[in-house]
Write a protein that holds these residues in place. Structure first.
Motif, mmCIF file in Angstrom:
data_model
loop_
_atom_site.group_PDB
_atom_site.id
_atom_site.type_symbol
_atom_site.label_atom_id
_atom_site.label_comp_id
_atom_site.label_asym_id
_atom_site.label_seq_id
_atom_site.Cartn_x
_atom_site.Cartn_y
_atom_site.Cartn_z
ATOM 1 N N LEU A 252 0.801 -1.008 0.032
ATOM 2 C CA LEU A 252 -0.153 0.122 -0.073
ATOM 3 C C LEU A 252 0.905 1.176 -0.114
ATOM 4 O O LEU A 252 1.567 1.459 0.849
ATOM 5 C CB LEU A 252 -1.011 -0.179 1.126
ATOM 6 N N ILE A 253 0.806 2.295 -1.039
ATOM 7 C CA ILE A 253 1.760 3.238 -1.247
ATOM 8 C C ILE A 253 0.775 4.375 -1.171
ATOM 9 O O ILE A 253 -0.072 4.645 -1.746
ATOM 10 C CB ILE A 253 2.161 2.948 -2.790
ATOM 11 N N SER A 254 1.636 5.188 -0.441
ATOM 12 C CA SER A 254 1.059 6.430 0.074
ATOM 13 C C SER A 254 0.976 7.377 -1.311
ATOM 14 O O SER A 254 1.714 7.203 -2.332
ATOM 15 C CB SER A 254 1.707 7.411 1.026
ATOM 16 N N LYS A 255 -0.101 8.395 -1.379
ATOM 17 C CA LYS A 255 -0.551 9.143 -2.354
ATOM 18 C C LYS A 255 0.135 10.347 -2.549
ATOM 19 O O LYS A 255 -0.431 11.315 -2.962
ATOM 20 C CB LYS A 255 -2.070 8.877 -2.742
ATOM 21 N N ASP A 256 1.481 10.541 -2.074
ATOM 22 C CA ASP A 256 2.023 11.915 -1.967
ATOM 23 C C ASP A 256 2.610 12.295 -3.420
ATOM 24 O O ASP A 256 3.083 13.408 -3.716
ATOM 25 C CB ASP A 256 3.102 11.981 -0.923
ATOM 26 N N LYS A 257 2.573 11.099 -4.444
ATOM 27 C CA LYS A 257 3.055 11.461 -5.838
ATOM 28 C C LYS A 257 1.892 10.956 -6.685
ATOM 29 O O LYS A 257 0.992 9.938 -6.355
ATOM 30 C CB LYS A 257 4.548 10.838 -6.001
ATOM 31 N N VAL A 258 1.965 11.433 -7.946
ATOM 32 C CA VAL A 258 1.212 10.921 -9.019
ATOM 33 C C VAL A 258 1.817 9.899 -9.656
ATOM 34 O O VAL A 258 2.794 9.750 -10.176
ATOM 35 C CB VAL A 258 0.692 12.132 -9.862
ATOM 36 N N LEU A 259 1.226 8.397 -9.408
ATOM 37 C CA LEU A 259 1.671 7.447 -9.942
ATOM 38 C C LEU A 259 0.708 6.559 -11.102
ATOM 39 O O LEU A 259 -0.371 7.084 -11.181
ATOM 40 C CB LEU A 259 2.186 6.297 -8.974
ATOM 41 N N LYS A 260 1.394 5.776 -12.057
ATOM 42 C CA LYS A 260 0.664 5.094 -13.023
ATOM 43 C C LYS A 260 0.704 3.633 -12.910
ATOM 44 O O LYS A 260 1.496 3.104 -12.972
ATOM 45 C CB LYS A 260 1.152 5.487 -14.552
ATOM 46 N N PRO A 261 -0.625 3.141 -12.673
ATOM 47 C CA PRO A 261 -0.634 1.700 -12.676
ATOM 48 C C PRO A 261 0.018 1.002 -13.910
ATOM 49 O O PRO A 261 -0.070 1.582 -14.949
ATOM 50 C CB PRO A 261 -2.336 1.300 -12.936
ATOM 51 N N GLY A 262 0.633 -0.221 -13.735
ATOM 52 C CA GLY A 262 1.288 -0.831 -14.845
ATOM 53 C C GLY A 262 2.762 -0.415 -14.774
ATOM 54 O O GLY A 262 3.745 -0.840 -15.827
ATOM 55 N N HIS A 263 3.240 0.496 -14.021
ATOM 56 C CA HIS A 263 4.719 1.136 -13.907
ATOM 57 C C HIS A 263 5.419 0.627 -12.959
ATOM 58 O O HIS A 263 4.718 0.324 -11.751
ATOM 59 C CB HIS A 263 4.897 2.614 -14.103
ATOM 60 N N PHE A 264 6.764 0.472 -13.065
ATOM 61 C CA PHE A 264 7.478 0.082 -11.890
ATOM 62 C C PHE A 264 8.080 1.308 -11.081
ATOM 63 O O PHE A 264 8.572 2.314 -11.753
ATOM 64 C CB PHE A 264 8.831 -1.040 -12.514
ATOM 65 N N TYR A 265 8.263 1.120 -9.787
ATOM 66 C CA TYR A 265 8.687 2.304 -8.774
ATOM 67 C C TYR A 265 9.565 1.627 -7.752
ATOM 68 O O TYR A 265 9.416 0.559 -7.368
ATOM 69 C CB TYR A 265 7.383 2.919 -8.173
#
Length: 431
Positions: free
Chosen positions: A401-414
């Motif tokens: 569960l990743i905090s939403k302090d950045k805009v992220l895209k499903p399907g991408h690696f982080y």
């Protein structure tokens, strides 16, 4: 009821899901609108892909069919078709008991459903499918059937002998899926480790994994449902050497006591099982092991169960599931053993086993705090982004569960720093 709409409902395992996805592609090629597990079931055609493995799964399938049969009587849906493992196993009984179903198909002849509707089955699309998973991962079924003779298992009765798909076909399917954006592949079969023995007269899983690993664009390969006896050890080298082969092995062990392994007809001993687990951990540093265990098989004594509990505490599986024995007609156990262990005893043993595993899972997850992991993002929810590490398979393993302090895209690696942990989930933030 919506004209020209097909609703497909899949019950059971990911192998069934692949069949449903292939059927959806055939319907789509014939001009139908197709939905999988829709919120509102109102299709002109409804297909239920059933599971027939154990009693609970059979009951779920029958309840779904009865519910849809009622909807058909009320005019909410059109034709009702049933396919899959339950109908393969109990075809005649189902036809007599469920007249509201327009037609039953088994595990393998569902292709006839298309022609029975007066439509064309497109052979050139035989391995093409409409993905029901998020577009960045897919299940890849490398074989069908099972040649094992485990006492409790009805799968060989349903699926028949093992049939491997050719490496060429599988690599071509992987290339097609990669071209559509798939990055992660879950290799599945009733028994991955048997792959190739029928087709190539050798255990060819290590070579297959290497070939898939070589396909440009394949980021992760994860292996499900291995069998411990005569395990292809070269697979451990492949897993160690290839960066895109996840250090993850799903290997169903079922039990550990020699008494139970013999009665279950597992073709392996307690000592050999411990040795295999140790070798996996030594040859693939950091590997995460998933297993499935069974309690309550006929003949299981308190001593046998204590051995199983000790095994779980010693090996410390990062991922573990367990279930209670189900007395399935047609199996070796059904014919030769009495189902003498009370249901409450089975449930008590199951609860004890899972409580022990919860503590182990918490310790395994807690050890990840303050460490950074490559995570693939599956979806966005209200409070968190949801992702997985290489050690987590969809649906069955912990999520991040990743905090939403950045805009992220499903399907991408982080790259995600783990900040907190629970037994079955991790919490982190993207660096």
């Amino acid at each position: 009821m919506r004209k020209n709409k097909v609703d497909i409902i899949t019950l059971g395992c990911s192998k069934n899901l692949v069949d449903s996805e292939q059927l959806m592609r055939q319907f789509k090629a014939n001009g139908y609108q197709v939905e999988h597990d829709p919120h509102k079931i109102n299709g002109e055609i409804v297909v239920v892909n059933t599971c027939g493995f154990i009693g609970d799964a059979q009951e779920e399938s029958i309840e779904m069919i009865l519910e849809l049969g009622q909807a058909k009587k009320q005019g909410k849906i059109g034709k009702l078709f049933v396919m899959g493992c339950l109908s393969e196993r109990f075809m005649n009984d189902l036809m007599q008991e469920l007249p509201e179903v327009d037609h039953f198909y088994g595990k393998f002849n569902w292709k006839e459903l298309i022609s029975d509707l007066g439509k064309a089955y497109h052979e050139e699309l035989a391995h093409d499918r409409v993905l029901t998973t998020p577009k960045h991962y897919a299940y890849l079924k490398i074989g069908e059937g099972c040649n094992r003779t485990c006492s409790y298992c009805s799968i060989p009765l349903i699926t028949g002998a093992y049939q491997s798909r050719s490496m060429e076909d599988l690599v071509e399917e992987v290339k097609l899926l990669v071209s559509r954006g798939v990055k992660e592949f879950q290799l599945i079969a009733q028994d991955l480790t048997y792959y190739g023995l029928d087709l190539y007269k050798r255990m060819a899983l290590p070579e297959l994994v290497e070939r898939i690993s070589d396909v440009k664009g394949v980021e992760w390969i994860r292996l499900h449902y291995g069998y411990p006896a005569h395990f292809p050890m070269d697979l451990l080298r492949v897993m160690r050497e290839r960066e895109n082969v996840c250090k993850y092995m799903d290997i169903a062990l079922q039990h550990i006591s020699d008494n139970m392994l013999k009665m279950m007809r597992r073709n392996i001993t307690k000592a050999q099982t411990y040795e295999l687990m140790q070798r996996m951990r030594e040859e693939v540093p950091g590997i995460h092991l998933r297993t499935t265990l069974m309690v309550g098989h006929p003949g299981e004594t308190e001593t046998d169960f204590e051995e199983l509990l000790e095994f779980v505490r010693k090996v410390r599986f990062e991922r573990m599931g367990a279930f209670a024995y189900s007395h399935e007609s047609g199996t070796y156990a059904y014919q030769h053993y009495e189902d003498s262990i009370p249901e409450e005893t089975k449930q008590e043993r199951l609860d004890i086993l899972m409580r022990a595993q919860e503590r182990i899972s918490l310790a395994a997850n807690t050890s990840k705090i303050d460490k950074t992991f490559k995570v693939i993002l599956d979806r966005e929810e209200e409070d968190f982004y949801i992702g997985r590490t290489e050690y987590d398979s969809p649906e069955v393993d912990p999520e991040v569960l990743i905090s939403k302090d950045k805009v992220l895209k499903p399907g991408h690696f982080y790259e995600v720093l783990i900040e907190d942990a629970q037994p079955f989930e991790l919490y982190g933030r993207v660096l």
